[in-house]
Write an enzyme that holds these catalytic residues in place. Structure first.
Site, mmCIF file in Angstrom:
data_model
loop_
_atom_site.group_PDB
_atom_site.id
_atom_site.type_symbol
_atom_site.label_atom_id
_atom_site.label_comp_id
_atom_site.label_asym_id
_atom_site.label_seq_id
_atom_site.Cartn_x
_atom_site.Cartn_y
_atom_site.Cartn_z
ATOM 1 N N SER A 102 38.360 46.627 43.141
ATOM 2 C CA SER A 102 39.165 47.184 42.061
ATOM 3 C C SER A 102 39.421 48.678 42.291
ATOM 4 O O SER A 102 40.050 49.028 43.279
ATOM 5 C CB SER A 102 38.456 46.887 40.723
ATOM 6 O OG SER A 102 39.297 47.162 39.644
ATOM 7 N N ASP A 152 45.633 37.513 38.335
ATOM 8 C CA ASP A 152 44.905 38.758 38.037
ATOM 9 C C ASP A 152 45.795 39.659 37.166
ATOM 10 O O ASP A 152 46.831 40.136 37.627
ATOM 11 C CB ASP A 152 44.567 39.450 39.368
ATOM 12 C CG ASP A 152 43.706 40.695 39.189
ATOM 13 O OD1 ASP A 152 43.728 41.294 38.095
ATOM 14 O OD2 ASP A 152 43.020 41.065 40.162
ATOM 15 N N HIS A 183 40.645 38.934 37.484
ATOM 16 C CA HIS A 183 40.266 40.153 38.198
ATOM 17 C C HIS A 183 38.823 40.086 38.727
ATOM 18 O O HIS A 183 38.309 41.045 39.274
ATOM 19 C CB HIS A 183 40.433 41.341 37.238
ATOM 20 C CG HIS A 183 40.415 42.678 37.919
ATOM 21 N ND1 HIS A 183 41.325 43.033 38.902
ATOM 22 C CD2 HIS A 183 39.590 43.749 37.771
ATOM 23 C CE1 HIS A 183 41.053 44.277 39.315
ATOM 24 N NE2 HIS A 183 40.005 44.726 38.653
HETATM 25 C C1 MLT Z 1 42.372 51.367 38.920
HETATM 26 O O1 MLT Z 1 42.473 52.159 38.006
HETATM 27 O O2 MLT Z 1 41.986 51.665 40.049
HETATM 28 C C2 MLT Z 1 42.755 49.969 38.619
HETATM 29 O O3 MLT Z 1 43.381 49.880 37.389
HETATM 30 C C3 MLT Z 1 41.605 49.044 38.670
HETATM 31 C C4 MLT Z 1 40.485 49.493 37.782
HETATM 32 O O4 MLT Z 1 40.569 49.404 36.579
HETATM 33 O O5 MLT Z 1 39.502 49.959 38.288
#
Ligand code: MLT
Length: 199
Positions: A102, A152, A183
């Site tokens: 992520s 996702d 996700h």
């Molecule tokens: C990010 O901000 O990198 C993406 O939205 C994924 C997350 O929430 O970490």
């Protein structure tokens, strides 16, 4: 940067760089390293940014909308940390495989987008395209595994496909593995990453 280092392969072997998701810490992904390559050195880093107390690797303006200026700055900071740590700790800077989930996958993607030789390989669990409309460095020889969810909500499938297309156009070998668990970071995608890494 705050980190954990576990020496297993010595100065000439591979190193796994672990990059957690939003709200995670440098301890989160340690079990993945044992599944991907139990004999590799492990460098697990904590993101330097806090969002409501949750560690991240760069700021965002809202969910899915990155603060580009901060992303560029934090990407440089991580790249320089890797250069400095490889000298100080003694691991091979040329044999670094990032494993990110992520937000951690997004900073790993950003290393690929901004620096030619920052990562030898990258395993990106549920990544997005870190920046749009920029020229990528020559990534010939860089190996990338993307694990994405066809449902996702945070990192939509088109985004994973776009990332694969951009990395491939820059010369990288980029494979995608699909899951249908939103996700979530699942054991089946970790196992798919392990078999990709082994080959
Ligand atoms: C990010 O901000 O990198 C993406 O939205 C994924 C997350 O929430 O970490």
């Amino acid at each position: 940067m705050k980190y954990i280092y576990e020496e297993k392969a010595g100065p000439n072997g591979p190193t796994l760089l672990l990059l957690h998701g939003t709200g995670g810490t440098e301890s989160d992904l340690l079990p993945l390293a044992g599944i991907i390559d139990p004999n590799a050195n492990v460098l697990s880093v904590r993101g330097n940014v806090l969002e409501n107390g949750m560690p991240r690797f760069f700021r965002r303006l809202e969910e899915g909308v990155f603060d580009e200026e901060d992303l560029i700055k934090r990407t440089e900071e991580l790249h320089e940390f890797l250069n400095e740590a490889s000298q100080r700790i003694g691991f091979d800077r040329k044999q670094v495989t990032a494993i990110g989930y992520s937000n951690g996958a997004n900073i790993a993607g950003s290393l690929l987008f901004h620096y030619k030789d920052s990562l030898q390989k990258a395993i990106l669990h549920h990544p997005m395209v870190p920046r749009k409309g920029i020229d990528l460095p020559d990534l010939t020889g860089t190996e990338v595994f993307i694990a994405a969810g066809d449902n996702d909500p945070m990192c939509p499938p088109e985004e994973a496909e776009e990332l694969q297309r951009l990395l491939t156009a820059a010369g990288a070998n980029a494979d995608i593995h699909w899951e249908s668990n939103g996700h979530q970071l699942t054991m089946s995608e970790i196992k798919a990453a392990a078999s990709w890494y082994a080959h």
